[in-house]
Design a protein around this motif. Structure first.
Motif, PDB file in Angstrom:
ATOM      1  N   HIS A 183       7.577 -36.225   5.566  1.00 11.57           N
ATOM      2  CA  HIS A 183       8.638 -35.815   6.502  1.00 11.57           C
ATOM      3  C   HIS A 183       9.980 -36.206   5.885  1.00 11.57           C
ATOM      4  O   HIS A 183      10.226 -37.380   5.602  1.00 11.57           O
ATOM      5  CB  HIS A 183       8.444 -36.493   7.859  1.00 11.57           C
ATOM      6  CG  HIS A 183       9.545 -36.179   8.816  1.00 11.57           C
ATOM      7  ND1 HIS A 183       9.726 -34.918   9.348  1.00 11.57           N
ATOM      8  CD2 HIS A 183      10.545 -36.950   9.320  1.00 11.57           C
ATOM      9  CE1 HIS A 183      10.780 -34.941  10.136  1.00 11.57           C
ATOM     10  NE2 HIS A 183      11.290 -36.156  10.133  1.00 11.57           N
ATOM     11  N   TRP A 184      10.819 -35.213   5.667  1.00 14.58           N
ATOM     12  CA  TRP A 184      12.129 -35.438   5.048  1.00 14.58           C
ATOM     13  C   TRP A 184      13.221 -35.203   6.076  1.00 14.58           C
ATOM     14  O   TRP A 184      13.130 -34.260   6.865  1.00 14.58           O
ATOM     15  CB  TRP A 184      12.374 -34.435   3.915  1.00 14.58           C
ATOM     16  CG  TRP A 184      11.341 -34.346   2.847  1.00 14.58           C
ATOM     17  CD1 TRP A 184      10.150 -33.672   2.903  1.00 14.58           C
ATOM     18  CD2 TRP A 184      11.395 -34.931   1.539  1.00 14.58           C
ATOM     19  NE1 TRP A 184       9.472 -33.795   1.715  1.00 14.58           N
ATOM     20  CE2 TRP A 184      10.215 -34.557   0.854  1.00 14.58           C
ATOM     21  CE3 TRP A 184      12.340 -35.726   0.870  1.00 14.58           C
ATOM     22  CZ2 TRP A 184       9.943 -34.955  -0.448  1.00 14.58           C
ATOM     23  CZ3 TRP A 184      12.069 -36.115  -0.424  1.00 14.58           C
ATOM     24  CH2 TRP A 184      10.894 -35.732  -1.074  1.00 14.58           C
ATOM     25  N   THR A 185      14.252 -36.028   6.049  1.00 11.16           N
ATOM     26  CA  THR A 185      15.459 -35.721   6.831  1.00 11.16           C
ATOM     27  C   THR A 185      16.657 -35.806   5.897  1.00 11.16           C
ATOM     28  O   THR A 185      16.740 -36.718   5.069  1.00 11.16           O
ATOM     29  CB  THR A 185      15.661 -36.681   8.014  1.00 11.16           C
ATOM     30  OG1 THR A 185      15.615 -38.028   7.539  1.00 11.16           O
ATOM     31  CG2 THR A 185      14.601 -36.505   9.070  1.00 11.16           C
ATOM     32  N   TYR A 186      17.548 -34.845   6.028  1.00  9.18           N
ATOM     33  CA  TYR A 186      18.737 -34.785   5.175  1.00  9.18           C
ATOM     34  C   TYR A 186      19.972 -34.949   6.046  1.00  9.18           C
ATOM     35  O   TYR A 186      20.140 -34.217   7.025  1.00  9.18           O
ATOM     36  CB  TYR A 186      18.857 -33.443   4.460  1.00  9.18           C
ATOM     37  CG  TYR A 186      17.551 -32.828   4.016  1.00  9.18           C
ATOM     38  CD1 TYR A 186      16.723 -33.481   3.125  1.00  9.18           C
ATOM     39  CD2 TYR A 186      17.174 -31.573   4.490  1.00  9.18           C
ATOM     40  CE1 TYR A 186      15.529 -32.908   2.726  1.00  9.18           C
ATOM     41  CE2 TYR A 186      15.986 -30.994   4.091  1.00  9.18           C
ATOM     42  CZ  TYR A 186      15.162 -31.662   3.211  1.00  9.18           C
ATOM     43  OH  TYR A 186      13.997 -31.087   2.820  1.00  9.18           O
ATOM     44  N   ALA A 187      20.841 -35.867   5.669  1.00 11.25           N
ATOM     45  CA  ALA A 187      22.115 -36.048   6.376  1.00 11.25           C
ATOM     46  C   ALA A 187      23.104 -34.987   5.869  1.00 11.25           C
ATOM     47  O   ALA A 187      22.842 -34.325   4.865  1.00 11.25           O
ATOM     48  CB  ALA A 187      22.647 -37.444   6.112  1.00 11.25           C
ATOM     49  N   PRO A 188      24.244 -34.822   6.554  1.00  7.08           N
ATOM     50  CA  PRO A 188      25.224 -33.846   6.054  1.00  7.08           C
ATOM     51  C   PRO A 188      25.645 -34.139   4.612  1.00  7.08           C
ATOM     52  O   PRO A 188      25.753 -35.291   4.206  1.00  7.08           O
ATOM     53  CB  PRO A 188      26.404 -34.031   7.012  1.00  7.08           C
ATOM     54  CG  PRO A 188      25.784 -34.538   8.270  1.00  7.08           C
ATOM     55  CD  PRO A 188      24.642 -35.403   7.834  1.00  7.08           C
TER      56      PRO A 188
END
Lengths: 245, 204
Positions: A183-188
């Motif tokens: 599970h990946w999350t990318y910030a702005p």
């Protein structure tokens, strides 16, 4: 003369810009702090005679977690020699208390490290002995993702095949194939990079395992690992699923 | 005729407005304000015991005390979870009773992500003392998957550890040959992986 100087300056500026753009594209991935656990079931294959009947010993199951694997390594003369060789000191002959495993995702390496600077890579170390690693299989990768078209912030969920290998070179060896969810999350995005968090969870079943060289045939093992890590990654490599293909 | 008609119209309008104001005020008093639920609640410590020490109390309804907390944004909520998960990982590599108590307390946290991290932390801590709390926590949930996770963790902790079986026996010639074959297979596999990485990640 003046024209030459202008051209030269332009060439230098161009080279610097090229170098800078290349530098920002350096591949980085989160280092995942990993908790490992599982079990091994094996037979000691020692036949005992009870009157007229002859039978093997019963199956035995033992468990492992991160600390128990580290304990096995600390008890291995080959591992102790590898540590001593790595740090060029006989004082460095065991993994310090409080150490844990980290998965160097891109290089598929398992590293034992701690907060005080200790770090030992199980496979690519100076000794040439291989104590373990965690591979992923690009061929068995699929995923879903979504990103904000303006900020590039988003998230991704992947499924991928994995292979876990551990060997204390002192009788304990585990090989397991399984599947991981990433599970990946990318910030702005900021200047071509973005804070990226990777949470991994995986489990698998045994291919080969032994606790003390005593089992004649392949033993059944189960394997589970989970953890997460954060890094600042180039925007171009997110989503990972798309970039890797 | 005309002033009379205007007077009647104004009177009717004032009457309707007055009635509306009265009704609004009355209805506001009748309805209670909505309660604000906490994002993360600290659980009570789990105590495991097989002994029944008291009979069931009389069925009296006690309304829950209102909980007033700040409502967290999804990002803040995730930060709270991440911080607690980090703490759980730190406790899991200790071997003191206080760390185990903290881990066991999170087995019944109101947030599922924290409960999952607490189960993993209990496995990593590796103490059979966690078994009663894991079994008790399994009784508190109707989620079958979660119940299985608690019970599997309890089973895991009941097994002897791999480090307890570190008596090495000499390898048989067949084992030595099989090991050499597996090493060769692994080496070939590693080389394939490296080749695949290079092919995949080279610019076209």
């Amino acid at each position: 003369m003046k024209l030459t100087k202008i051209l030269l300056s332009a060439a230098v500026a161009g080279a610097m810009a090229f170098a800078a753009s290349n530098a920002s594209a350096v591949t980085t991935f989160p280092m995942v702090k990993l908790s490992l656990s599982g079990s091994l079931t094996f037979s000691t294959e020692t036949a005992t005679t009870n009157g007229t009947a002859i039978k093997s010993s019963s199956l035995k199951t033992v468990s492992f977690n991160s600390q128990k694997l580290i304990d096995r390594l600390n008890a291995s003369p080959t591992f102790v020699a590898a540590l001593t060789n790595q740090f060029s000191s006989t004082l460095s002959n065991s993994v310090p208390k409080g150490s844990y495993f980290v998965w160097d995702f891109y290089n598929e390496e398992l590293i034992i490290t701690n907060k005080n600077g200790f770090s030992f890579t199980l496979d690519s170390n100076k000794s040439g002995d291989d104590f373990g690693y965690l591979d992923y299989f690009d061929d068995y990768l699929t995923g879903t993702w979504s990103k904000n078209g303006t900020t590039d912030a988003g998230s991704e969920d992947d499924l991928i095949g994995v292979y876990f290998y551990f060997n204390d070179n002192n009788g304990a060896e585990i090989e397991s194939y399984g599947q991981a969810t990433l599970h990946w999350t990318y910030a702005p995005m900021t200047a071509g990079s973005q804070k990226t968090t990777l949470s991994a969870s995986m489990s698998g079943d045994g291919y080969y395992a032994t606790a003390n060289n005593s089992n004649n045939n392949e033993a059944a093992s189960t394997f589970h690992a989970s953890g997460s890590g954060t890094a600042t990654d180039p925007v171009t490599q997110n989503p990972f699923y798309v970039w890797d293909y | 005729m005309r002033p009379k008609f205007i007077f009647a119209l104004i009177s009717s309008a004032a009457l309707i407005l007055g009635a509306a104001l009265f009704l609004k005020q009355h209805l506001q008093n009748a309805s209670a304000p909505p309660s604000i639920a906490a994002e993360i609640k600290s659980p009570a410590l789990v105590t495991a015991s097989n002994t029944v020490t008291s009979v069931a109390p009389a069925p009296t309804f006690i309304p829950p005390a209102p909980v007033v907390t700040n409502i967290l944004t999804p990002e803040q909520h995730q930060e709270v979870i991440d911080a607690e998960t980090d703490r759980l990982q730190e406790w899991s590599v200790n071997d003191d009773p206080a760390s185990l108590s903290n881990i066991l307390a999170d087995l019944t946290n109101s947030d599922k992500e924290i409960r999952v991290a607490a189960i993993e932390a209990a496995k990593q801590f590796g103490s059979a003392d966690a078994i009663p709390a894991l079994k008790a926590a399994a009784e508190t949930t109707d989620d079958v998957r979660e119940k299985i996770d608690y019970l599997e963790a309890a089973d895991f902790l009941s097994l002897p550890g791999i480090s307890d079986s570190n008596v090495q026996l000499p390898l048989t010639p067949e084992q030595i040959q099989a090991n050499a074959q597996r090493d060769a297979e692994r080496l070939a596999h590693d080389q394939d992986e490296v080749k695949h990485h290079i092919q995949d990640n080279n610019p076209p």
